[in-house]
Design an enzyme around this catalytic site. Structure first.
Site, mmCIF file in Angstrom:
data_model
loop_
_atom_site.group_PDB
_atom_site.id
_atom_site.type_symbol
_atom_site.label_atom_id
_atom_site.label_comp_id
_atom_site.label_asym_id
_atom_site.label_seq_id
_atom_site.Cartn_x
_atom_site.Cartn_y
_atom_site.Cartn_z
ATOM 1 N N LYS A 75 0.801 -1.230 0.000
ATOM 2 C CA LYS A 75 0.000 0.000 0.000
ATOM 3 C C LYS A 75 0.837 1.285 0.000
ATOM 4 C CE LYS A 75 -3.417 -1.259 -0.551
ATOM 5 N NZ LYS A 75 -3.856 -2.107 -1.712
ATOM 6 N N GLY A 109 2.307 2.441 -2.930
ATOM 7 C CA GLY A 109 2.411 2.980 -4.288
ATOM 8 C C GLY A 109 2.947 1.974 -5.296
ATOM 9 N N HIS A 116 6.793 -7.544 -2.808
ATOM 10 C CA HIS A 116 6.679 -6.963 -1.470
ATOM 11 C C HIS A 116 7.715 -7.544 -0.506
ATOM 12 C CE1 HIS A 116 3.114 -4.672 -2.286
ATOM 13 N NE2 HIS A 116 2.294 -5.693 -2.367
ATOM 14 N N ARG A 165 6.311 5.149 1.829
ATOM 15 C CA ARG A 165 5.191 6.077 2.057
ATOM 16 C C ARG A 165 5.048 6.326 3.546
ATOM 17 N NH1 ARG A 165 -1.120 4.821 0.101
ATOM 18 N NH2 ARG A 165 -1.806 6.990 0.109
ATOM 19 N N SER A 183 -4.444 3.016 4.181
ATOM 20 C CA SER A 183 -4.730 2.361 2.906
ATOM 21 C C SER A 183 -4.854 0.842 3.093
ATOM 22 C CB SER A 183 -3.603 2.699 1.921
ATOM 23 O OG SER A 183 -3.822 2.095 0.677
ATOM 24 N N TYR A 224 6.353 8.029 -2.023
ATOM 25 C CA TYR A 224 5.021 8.256 -2.612
ATOM 26 C C TYR A 224 4.697 9.746 -2.576
ATOM 27 C CZ TYR A 224 -0.125 7.810 -2.959
ATOM 28 O OH TYR A 224 -1.455 7.927 -3.322
ATOM 29 N N PHE A 281 -3.868 9.279 -11.243
ATOM 30 C CA PHE A 281 -4.798 8.473 -10.453
ATOM 31 C C PHE A 281 -6.116 8.257 -11.226
ATOM 32 C CE2 PHE A 281 -8.173 8.015 -7.288
ATOM 33 C CZ PHE A 281 -7.686 6.940 -6.567
ATOM 34 N N MET A 331 -5.619 5.899 -14.291
ATOM 35 C CA MET A 331 -5.428 4.495 -13.903
ATOM 36 C C MET A 331 -6.713 3.917 -13.323
ATOM 37 S SD MET A 331 -1.519 4.312 -12.411
ATOM 38 C CE MET A 331 -1.717 2.664 -11.765
ATOM 39 N N ARG A 338 -8.213 3.878 -4.388
ATOM 40 C CA ARG A 338 -9.182 4.358 -3.400
ATOM 41 C C ARG A 338 -9.229 5.875 -3.413
ATOM 42 N NH1 ARG A 338 -9.307 5.681 2.079
ATOM 43 N NH2 ARG A 338 -7.046 5.875 2.003
HETATM 44 S S1 PPS Z 1 -0.630 -3.058 -3.104
HETATM 45 O O1 PPS Z 1 -1.861 -3.835 -2.863
HETATM 46 O O2 PPS Z 1 0.291 -3.205 -1.977
HETATM 47 O O3 PPS Z 1 -0.007 -3.380 -4.366
HETATM 48 O O4 PPS Z 1 -1.134 -1.549 -3.114
HETATM 49 P P1 PPS Z 1 -0.288 -0.309 -3.655
HETATM 50 O O5 PPS Z 1 -0.487 -0.197 -5.109
HETATM 51 O O6 PPS Z 1 1.082 -0.335 -3.120
HETATM 52 O O7 PPS Z 1 -0.968 0.922 -2.919
HETATM 53 C C1 PPS Z 1 -2.280 1.328 -3.160
HETATM 54 C C2 PPS Z 1 -2.343 2.808 -2.875
HETATM 55 O O8 PPS Z 1 -1.758 3.538 -3.969
HETATM 56 C C3 PPS Z 1 -2.716 4.454 -4.486
HETATM 57 N N1 PPS Z 1 -2.517 4.671 -5.926
HETATM 58 C C4 PPS Z 1 -2.215 5.862 -6.462
HETATM 59 N N2 PPS Z 1 -1.997 7.070 -5.898
HETATM 60 C C5 PPS Z 1 -1.739 8.104 -6.742
HETATM 61 N N3 PPS Z 1 -1.698 7.992 -8.081
HETATM 62 C C6 PPS Z 1 -1.903 6.802 -8.695
HETATM 63 N N4 PPS Z 1 -1.861 6.720 -10.020
HETATM 64 C C7 PPS Z 1 -2.178 5.665 -7.861
HETATM 65 N N5 PPS Z 1 -2.435 4.365 -8.119
HETATM 66 C C8 PPS Z 1 -2.637 3.773 -6.925
HETATM 67 C C9 PPS Z 1 -4.036 3.776 -4.162
HETATM 68 O O9 PPS Z 1 -5.121 4.670 -4.270
HETATM 69 C C10 PPS Z 1 -3.797 3.300 -2.759
HETATM 70 O O10 PPS Z 1 -3.740 4.343 -1.808
HETATM 71 P P2 PPS Z 1 -5.022 4.850 -0.988
HETATM 72 O O11 PPS Z 1 -4.479 5.771 0.069
HETATM 73 O O12 PPS Z 1 -5.691 3.645 -0.397
HETATM 74 O O13 PPS Z 1 -5.895 5.574 -1.976
#
Ligand code: PPS
Length: 279
Positions: A5, A7, A93, A114, A122, A177, A213, A216, A239
């Site tokens: 979670k 990034g 991970h 992060r 998250s 992040y 965001f 995607m 999210r």
């Molecule tokens: S995982 O399951 O561990 O692979 O998740 P991970 O991708 O590391 O983390 C998910 C969080 O990244 C946010 N996210 C983004 N933020 C900004 N820009 C882009 N393009 C983007 N893509 C994914 C995602 O919304 C999750 O954070 P939160 O705080 O829950 O929104």
């Protein structure tokens, strides 16, 4: 490489796009990221029983294509990675101590870190809202599991510190992040250079829009076989995508507890996360 979670998916899309889709015309761009950038750590967490006896659909189908008739009980990801065209973009991970010692001699690693409070927010939301994990406690109990090394991929600090200590290695790129959020073009230029992708400013601008965001999230809605959706219209991988959402979720007590945990674990290190603490 990330703690969950932080990034991961964002960085996977950035790296895959720079290496395999610089003109944004690769027909595979809408294929699930699970196949374009498979997760090395996948087999460890996805015991096939919790998913009804099989890995998620696109992964199971790819495995069957590669090895018709072969059982999946011994894991699928090593075979899927083996068959992937290069340069391979691998999600992972696992922390450095669980990987081959000479890994940076042969591959390039981008490590994304992060604010642990936003990571926790998250992670808790994710684990509370998926079919696979179904965590039922509140954020306080989830945060305490993280702080007490009781959650998957913990302990958290050795994960981050193992990468932080290697940040000057030419094959490691360490990024926060929060820096991606605050100046994505600046970070894209650095990643472009690190990967040796040689992309022009114009292409980076186009990639910036592609990996935003909202962009995607809208593409993720079309991905087939996403097991993480509890409800059809809820895409839990995307999210909020913001900095500081912990402030909307942490009680004053939990803020204080996590601040103490952060301070304690960074004493005698040269990693400064004062920006992550409560004002
Ligand atoms: S995982 O399951 O561990 O692979 O998740 P991970 O991708 O590391 O983390 C998910 C969080 O990244 C946010 N996210 C983004 N933020 C900004 N820009 C882009 N393009 C983007 N893509 C994914 C995602 O919304 C999750 O954070 P939160 O705080 O829950 O929104």
């Amino acid at each position: 490489m990330t703690f969950p979670k932080c990034g991961t998916t964002w960085m996977q899309e950035i790296v895959w796009t720079m290496l395999h889709n610089p003109n944004l015309d690769n027909p595979k761009e809408d294929e699930t990221i699970f196949l374009r950038s498979p997760d090395l750590s996948y087999d460890m967490i996805f015991d096939s029983k919790s998913l009804g006896g099989s890995p998620i659909k696109p992964i199971a189908e790819r495995f069957k294509e590669i090895h018709p008739g072969k059982e999946m009980d011994n894991g699928v990801m090593a075979d899927i990675l083996e068959a992937l065209g290069g340069p391979r973009v691998i999600k992972n991970h696992f922390p450095f101590p669980l990987l081959p010692r000479d890994i940076l001699d042969t591959i390039k690693v981008v490590y994304v870190a992060r604010n642990p409070k936003d990571m926790t927010t998250s992670f808790w939301n994710f684990y509370s809202s998926t079919n696979v994990h179904e965590f039922r406690g509140d954020i306080d109990s989830f945060a305490r599991l993280i702080m007490n090394d009781g959650m998957i991929y913990c302990p958290y600090w050795p994960h981050v510190m193992a990468a932080w200590e290697k940040r000057h290695h030419p094959n490691l790129h360490f990024v926060f992040y929060e820096d991606l959020i605050s100046d994505i073009m600046h970070e894209l230029r650095k990643i472009n250079e690190f990967l040796g992708a040689g992309l022009s400013e114009e292409k980076l601008e186009a990639i910036k829009r592609h990996i935003s965001f909202s962009s995607m999230k809208s593409r993720a809605g079309t991905l087939p076989g996403n097991p993480f959706k509890k409800e059809q219209d809820k895409t839990v991988f995307f999210r909020k995508g913001i900095v500081g959402d912990w402030k909307n979720n942490f009680s004053p007590e939990l803020q204080e507890e996590m601040d103490q945990w952060i301070k304690k674990n960074l004493t005698d290190t040269d990693l400064n996360l004062s920006w992550a603490l409560a004002e």
